[in-house]
Design an enzyme around this catalytic site. Sequence first.
Site, PDB file in Angstrom:
ATOM      1  N   ASP A 390       2.559  -2.019   3.907  1.00 24.19           N
ATOM      2  CA  ASP A 390       1.566  -1.775   4.952  1.00 24.19           C
ATOM      3  C   ASP A 390       0.606  -2.958   5.063  1.00 24.19           C
ATOM      4  O   ASP A 390       0.436  -3.736   4.121  1.00 24.19           O
ATOM      5  CB  ASP A 390       0.795  -0.492   4.631  1.00 24.19           C
ATOM      6  CG  ASP A 390       0.224   0.178   5.862  1.00 24.19           C
ATOM      7  OD1 ASP A 390       0.197  -0.462   6.932  1.00 24.19           O
ATOM      8  OD2 ASP A 390      -0.197   1.345   5.755  1.00 24.19           O
ATOM      9  N   GLU A 393      -0.558  -7.972   7.854  1.00 23.41           N
ATOM     10  CA  GLU A 393      -1.096  -9.025   8.739  1.00 23.41           C
ATOM     11  C   GLU A 393      -1.752 -10.182   7.970  1.00 23.41           C
ATOM     12  O   GLU A 393      -1.549 -11.324   8.389  1.00 23.41           O
ATOM     13  CB  GLU A 393      -2.138  -8.413   9.698  1.00 23.41           C
ATOM     14  CG  GLU A 393      -1.610  -7.313  10.569  1.00 23.41           C
ATOM     15  CD  GLU A 393      -1.537  -5.964   9.860  1.00 23.41           C
ATOM     16  OE1 GLU A 393      -2.326  -5.701   8.937  1.00 23.41           O
ATOM     17  OE2 GLU A 393      -0.659  -5.181  10.233  1.00 23.41           O
ATOM     18  N   ASP A 463      -1.067   1.371  14.080  1.00 23.68           N
ATOM     19  CA  ASP A 463      -1.870   2.595  14.179  1.00 23.68           C
ATOM     20  C   ASP A 463      -2.243   2.913  15.619  1.00 23.68           C
ATOM     21  O   ASP A 463      -3.419   2.978  15.997  1.00 23.68           O
ATOM     22  CB  ASP A 463      -3.131   2.453  13.322  1.00 23.68           C
ATOM     23  CG  ASP A 463      -2.810   2.301  11.846  1.00 23.68           C
ATOM     24  OD1 ASP A 463      -1.663   2.565  11.453  1.00 23.68           O
ATOM     25  OD2 ASP A 463      -3.720   1.916  11.089  1.00 23.68           O
TER      26      ASP A 463
END
Length: 778
Positions: A390, A393, A463
């Site tokens: 997760d 980035e 998300d």
Amino acid sequence: MKRILSSLIIAVTGISSVMAGVDYTLNEHGALIKSGGVDIAVEWYTPSVVRIQRFPASTHPEKQSFSVTAAPEKVDFKIKADDDALTLSSEELTLRYEPAADRMVFLRADGSRLLEEKSGSSRFVRIDDHGKPSYRVAQTFVLDADEPVFGLGQHRHGLWNQRNSTQHLRQENMEIAIPMVQSPKGYALFWDNYSPTDFTDNAGGMTFDSRVGDMIDYYFIYGATSDGVIARWRGLTGHAPMYPLWSFGFSQSRERYRSQDELVDVVKRYRSLGVPLDGIVQDWQYWGEDHHYWNAVEFLNPLFPDPKRMMDEVHALNAHAVISIWPSFGPSTSIFKKLEAEGKLMGHMTFPQDFGTRVYNPFDSRARDIYWGYIKDNMVKIGMDGWWLDATEPEHSPIKEEDYDYETGSGTFRRLCNAFPLVSVGGVYDSHRRDYSAKRVFILTRSAFAGQQRYGAQSWSGDIEASWTTLRRQIPAALNFSLCGIPYWNSDIGGFYTRGDYPDNPLANPDYRKLYTRWMQFAAFTGMMRSHGTNCPREIFNFGSPGDEIFDAQAKAIRMRYRFIPYIYSTAWEVTSAGASLMRPLYADYGADRRSTGVDDQFLFGRSVLVAPVVTPQDGRKVYLPAGNEWIDFWTGRRHKGASRIVADAPVDIIPLYIKAGSIIPVGPDVQYASEKPWDDLVIRIYPGADAEYTLYEDEGDNYNYEKGSYSLIRFKWNDADRTLTVADREGSYKGMLKKRRFMVSVVDETNGHGLGGDIADGVIKYNGRCVTHTFKD
């Protein structure tokens, strides 16, 4: 003599010449051209792939490409000068450098124009990159006036064609930044820069403008077709490995399962309901709720007292588990302390803020080893099946300019930030392959960069919020991502957040229940069918019971996914072996139909299935069927002409699907998990109306023996005029292979061979690996 010299073809390397006013030097892979204060390096990788570098004269800086793994090949090329230009030509591609305009023009071998640099548009602006002199670099290109371009990664804005847009390419949640575009003219351009980059297209041209770089560096890839471009791109940056068979089934997730008993009970509920399931996903806080222990990569939560037993129970239920692991760590964790002691933590603030959480430096090999060591010791050894990496980035908020000064060991973070997901995910993949080569790597990651397909990872769209608009925008987001060469993508079914349009009890809201169901139908035709989100639980039993309309529609969508698994798995082999794509824009196969290029709410799934998701509350939608084929309604068997617009009726349990006439589709058994039943009685559906070919791929399902040749191919060929199906000699073998089997063949029409069942066999083929032919009556 001048005229003679200016038309000579020079094929000797190491010769410096001045021709047509151009000073250049030939070398083994191309040429170095001197143009005023800038040098231009032309480097052939293949006859259809060329690298262009521009840099201040005589500097020729060294650069490590994180995306490109191939080395330049020995390419036969010719160089020629005339009064206006220097031309370099391979058998597939011609480059024409025009010194007066200072521009490079790219042409097909027949001389027709593909793309060109805008005259004098290369820009170098001196900057200081944390004490090192460097440049802000930019280049502008000239497209045809009506030429669309696609790509740039995956974004939530909903754009399909990227023309006439301005976009800031920097990795963040819901925004995957890949500075690559593809044109329906049959080429792609990859801007090989990892710093934040502005993409702008307007009347002045298409510009890539990067915050830092020692050179302008880009690759031009010509493939004639979209498939050709992607195949050559994968040859340049790495091929996509096979995923485990189970990963193509349905996976259930939630933010979050609060105990190991809750997680196991969800799997048990699916089994008791008879709804298929292959994966269960554990989100965060299995390490506990104290953020100082954030992402310990250990089960510290007392509600997970025996994770090994949890995994044993999941496996006993014939399911697999995937676990969330972040690249950031709380200061009380063992991994934080180890990384900090060795100076391997970056400095910027990250989620959860105000707890001292820090991100590791994946550009450092020792940091990658430490990261993998914790995964290996605490997760692999208990039997965990896959990695949900997760926030790759990585999360970075609030952003401070000095954060980018961090020295990674390969350059500042300013210079490399967009490559973070590539090297972080790549480190886990490479380490897993090294230590556990018998089990296929499965990685789910929130971010990506060019070339990430080689690391057994698929991305999801982050998300996102639940709305019909968001669902509609997921389609062009997925297709643009696929056109960047990364073949597997998915999204949170129902949207991660429901708080926007559905702030109060969304499970009781009829509109949300329908939205979720439509999203599930769409997800059945993506790389991974995965339910996930917050604000409300998403398991099917929260939407009702068998016999309830919404429950039954969702169960039908899941079963539909499983019936397509033989088709999906065989398409995955085509992705791995031939550089194909799973989710495909219509123009990839129907480029001659100009109308197909503009369609951004439909897609091809593999080469035979046209998917038209319902993305509004209405129970129907308009569908465009491309020219060049007839199309057969999957649910009814009704035939439609190509180049036509139709209105598809779509009650809540139906997603409009159309099969290309001249297709062969294997339909798998009704199962509770992907490997429950062998494919010894596969239904083979023939969609008549044109000749068809199809290759069924099979292997051991969850190891890398296929890389050593342990797999089988069974080729089917349909002669439409003779109504004859030929099943060729089986090619290859593997452990556990079915040596004898039956194929139940249905020739689809309006009375047979449609929907999810009820096929009446028009013929049964007994097959023992030797060629057999069967003729069907009209």
